[in-house]
Design a protein around this motif. Structure first.
Motif, PDB file in Angstrom:
ATOM      1  N   PRO A  50      -7.406  -6.541 -37.006  1.00 19.31           N
ATOM      2  CA  PRO A  50      -8.368  -7.359 -37.775  1.00 19.31           C
ATOM      3  C   PRO A  50      -8.681  -8.697 -37.121  1.00 19.31           C
ATOM      4  O   PRO A  50      -9.699  -9.322 -37.449  1.00 19.31           O
ATOM      5  N   GLU A  51      -7.828  -9.145 -36.191  1.00 26.43           N
ATOM      6  CA  GLU A  51      -8.097 -10.418 -35.530  1.00 26.43           C
ATOM      7  C   GLU A  51      -9.351 -10.355 -34.653  1.00 26.43           C
ATOM      8  O   GLU A  51      -9.829 -11.399 -34.164  1.00 26.43           O
ATOM      9  N   MET A  52      -9.906  -9.169 -34.436  1.00 28.04           N
ATOM     10  CA  MET A  52     -11.159  -9.056 -33.696  1.00 28.04           C
ATOM     11  C   MET A  52     -12.318  -9.713 -34.455  1.00 28.04           C
ATOM     12  O   MET A  52     -13.289 -10.132 -33.848  1.00 28.04           O
ATOM     13  N   ARG A  53     -12.227  -9.774 -35.798  1.00 25.70           N
ATOM     14  CA  ARG A  53     -13.247 -10.391 -36.652  1.00 25.70           C
ATOM     15  C   ARG A  53     -14.649  -9.880 -36.277  1.00 25.70           C
ATOM     16  O   ARG A  53     -15.577 -10.635 -36.024  1.00 25.70           O
ATOM     17  N   LEU A  54     -14.774  -8.569 -36.277  1.00 23.81           N
ATOM     18  CA  LEU A  54     -15.994  -7.928 -35.804  1.00 23.81           C
ATOM     19  C   LEU A  54     -17.211  -8.330 -36.628  1.00 23.81           C
ATOM     20  O   LEU A  54     -18.260  -8.677 -36.067  1.00 23.81           O
ATOM     21  N   ASN A  55     -17.096  -8.293 -37.954  1.00 27.52           N
ATOM     22  CA  ASN A  55     -18.248  -8.634 -38.790  1.00 27.52           C
ATOM     23  C   ASN A  55     -18.757 -10.040 -38.544  1.00 27.52           C
ATOM     24  O   ASN A  55     -19.960 -10.304 -38.614  1.00 27.52           O
ATOM     25  N   GLU A  56     -17.846 -10.966 -38.258  1.00 29.99           N
ATOM     26  CA  GLU A  56     -18.253 -12.347 -37.989  1.00 29.99           C
ATOM     27  C   GLU A  56     -19.085 -12.453 -36.719  1.00 29.99           C
ATOM     28  O   GLU A  56     -19.897 -13.369 -36.578  1.00 29.99           O
ATOM     29  N   LYS A  57     -18.891 -11.534 -35.812  1.00 31.40           N
ATOM     30  CA  LYS A  57     -19.581 -11.591 -34.525  1.00 31.40           C
ATOM     31  C   LYS A  57     -20.896 -10.823 -34.537  1.00 31.40           C
ATOM     32  O   LYS A  57     -21.746 -11.028 -33.657  1.00 31.40           O
ATOM     33  N   LEU A  58     -21.066  -9.918 -35.496  1.00 31.04           N
ATOM     34  CA  LEU A  58     -22.264  -9.084 -35.541  1.00 31.04           C
ATOM     35  C   LEU A  58     -23.405  -9.788 -36.277  1.00 31.04           C
ATOM     36  O   LEU A  58     -23.174 -10.539 -37.223  1.00 31.04           O
ATOM     37  N   ARG A  68     -24.063  -5.483 -38.380  1.00 34.61           N
ATOM     38  CA  ARG A  68     -23.189  -5.274 -39.542  1.00 34.61           C
ATOM     39  C   ARG A  68     -23.598  -4.025 -40.324  1.00 34.61           C
ATOM     40  O   ARG A  68     -22.744  -3.270 -40.802  1.00 34.61           O
ATOM     41  N   ALA A  69     -24.902  -3.796 -40.443  1.00 32.45           N
ATOM     42  CA  ALA A  69     -25.365  -2.600 -41.151  1.00 32.45           C
ATOM     43  C   ALA A  69     -24.923  -1.336 -40.420  1.00 32.45           C
ATOM     44  O   ALA A  69     -24.490  -0.353 -41.041  1.00 32.45           O
ATOM     45  N   MET A  70     -25.020  -1.355 -39.092  1.00 35.51           N
ATOM     46  CA  MET A  70     -24.599  -0.204 -38.308  1.00 35.51           C
ATOM     47  C   MET A  70     -23.087  -0.011 -38.399  1.00 35.51           C
ATOM     48  O   MET A  70     -22.595   1.121 -38.548  1.00 35.51           O
ATOM     49  N   ALA A  71     -22.326  -1.096 -38.332  1.00 40.49           N
ATOM     50  CA  ALA A  71     -20.869  -1.003 -38.417  1.00 40.49           C
ATOM     51  C   ALA A  71     -20.437  -0.450 -39.771  1.00 40.49           C
ATOM     52  O   ALA A  71     -19.511   0.368 -39.857  1.00 40.49           O
ATOM     53  N   ASP A  72     -21.106  -0.883 -40.844  1.00 43.60           N
ATOM     54  CA  ASP A  72     -20.775  -0.369 -42.171  1.00 43.60           C
ATOM     55  C   ASP A  72     -21.024   1.132 -42.257  1.00 43.60           C
ATOM     56  O   ASP A  72     -20.267   1.864 -42.911  1.00 43.60           O
ATOM     57  N   LEU A  73     -22.073   1.594 -41.614  1.00 46.74           N
ATOM     58  CA  LEU A  73     -22.357   3.032 -41.594  1.00 46.74           C
ATOM     59  C   LEU A  73     -21.260   3.784 -40.851  1.00 46.74           C
ATOM     60  O   LEU A  73     -20.783   4.830 -41.308  1.00 46.74           O
ATOM     61  N   PHE A  74     -20.836   3.241 -39.712  1.00 47.48           N
ATOM     62  CA  PHE A  74     -19.812   3.907 -38.915  1.00 47.48           C
ATOM     63  C   PHE A  74     -18.457   3.925 -39.619  1.00 47.48           C
ATOM     64  O   PHE A  74     -17.648   4.815 -39.386  1.00 47.48           O
ATOM     65  N   ARG A  75     -18.206   2.929 -40.450  1.00 45.93           N
ATOM     66  CA  ARG A  75     -16.890   2.848 -41.097  1.00 45.93           C
ATOM     67  C   ARG A  75     -16.648   3.990 -42.077  1.00 45.93           C
ATOM     68  O   ARG A  75     -15.508   4.255 -42.431  1.00 45.93           O
ATOM     69  N   PHE A 122     -24.981  -8.473 -31.499  1.00 45.28           N
ATOM     70  CA  PHE A 122     -24.030  -9.578 -31.636  1.00 45.28           C
ATOM     71  C   PHE A 122     -24.754 -10.919 -31.620  1.00 45.28           C
ATOM     72  O   PHE A 122     -25.713 -11.121 -30.869  1.00 45.28           O
ATOM     73  N   THR A 123     -24.294 -11.829 -32.452  1.00 41.99           N
ATOM     74  CA  THR A 123     -24.932 -13.146 -32.536  1.00 41.99           C
ATOM     75  C   THR A 123     -24.804 -13.922 -31.237  1.00 41.99           C
ATOM     76  O   THR A 123     -25.678 -14.726 -30.906  1.00 41.99           O
ATOM     77  N   SER A 124     -23.739 -13.702 -30.496  1.00 44.86           N
ATOM     78  CA  SER A 124     -23.520 -14.443 -29.255  1.00 44.86           C
ATOM     79  C   SER A 124     -24.364 -13.930 -28.107  1.00 44.86           C
ATOM     80  O   SER A 124     -24.583 -14.644 -27.116  1.00 44.86           O
ATOM     81  N   GLY A 125     -24.822 -12.676 -28.205  1.00 45.26           N
ATOM     82  CA  GLY A 125     -25.541 -12.066 -27.101  1.00 45.26           C
ATOM     83  C   GLY A 125     -24.639 -11.622 -25.969  1.00 45.26           C
ATOM     84  O   GLY A 125     -25.123 -11.148 -24.933  1.00 45.26           O
TER      85      GLY A 125
END
Length: 235
Positions: free
Chosen positions: A147-155, A160-167, A187-190
């Motif tokens: 969970p320390e990856m904090r994936l949703n915070e970076k998307l 985030r919509a795609m990640a929710d589908l994959f989950r 990703f927000t950072s690019g």
């Protein structure tokens, strides 16, 4: 959200995602692993990429096969494990962990095919290719145990919509929804996910072949092979 214990499995479209085959009691036991299989939980098939969890889940599934009444499996017969792609990841770790995690299981051989041995190399190769969706799917699976990856915070919102589908989905057809899409656009950072600093320790921790390499009775292709998802390697 409740978590199923490793080895509890899941179902995709009303059908099992794969799993353990239990032949007659005088035959060897073959564990056939494809996609999520025994490793699947609330993050769908993608959890198979969290190799430590997935390998233990496979071994737990094999243990459970001997506890099911009816088949009458002979615990002295050899066990073979066959894994493809994500299933190959769990099979590879299972054979590495078996001597100390499940020494009572007589696993004599594994056959592994089209698996990602180096996570960062796989993510870098797949990004922008036909299997580009597998990049985010891999990250979703890894995040379930890191969970320390904090994936949703970076998307960004699309990511985030795609990640929710994959989950909460199986590989087909969802992982193929974004062919050739550069994953940095999610990703927000690019930053391409292969280069994201917060992911590097997770990639290293999930590289294969680091545990019990001398006692690993795995059979792997030694010829150079190609897959639209896995970088060419010589094993």
């Amino acid at each position: 959200m409740s978590r199923r214990p490793p080895g509890s499995g899941r179902r995709c479209g009303g059908l099992p995602c794969g799993g353990t085959l239990a032949p007659r009691s005088d035959s060897p036991l073959l564990a056939k692993v494809a996609g999520g299989d025994e490793a699947g939980d609330e993050v769908g098939d993608a959890v198979v990429f969290a190799s430590h969890y997935a390998g233990m889940a496979l071994l737990n599934g094999l243990r459970a096969a001997y506890q099911v009444p009816g088949p009458g499996l002979n615990p002295n017969n050899d066990i073979g494990v066959f894994g493809i792609a994500g299933g190959g990841v769990s099979a590879a770790v299972a054979i590495e962990y078996q001597p100390w995690y499940a020494p009572e299981l007589p696993v004599s051989a594994t056959v592994l095919e089209a698996l990602a041995v180096d996570q960062r190399s796989f993510i870098d190769f797949a990004d922008g290719h036909l299997g580009s969706g597998f990049v985010l799917a891999t990250l979703v699976g890894l995040e379930s145990q890191y969970p320390e990856m904090r994936l949703n915070e970076k998307l960004n919102p699309a990511g985030r919509a795609m990640a929710d589908l994959f989950r909460d989905s199986c590989q087909v057809p969802f992982y193929y929804l974004t062919p050739f899409l550069p994953q940095n656009l999610l990703f927000t950072s690019g930053i391409p996910p292969a280069d994201e600093p917060d992911f590097q320790h997770v990639n290293r921790d999930n590289n294969l072949g680091r545990n019990n390499p001398e006692g690993d009775p795995a059979l792997r292709p030694r010829a150079r092979c190609w897959s639209p998802h896995v970088p060419p390697t010589t094993r």
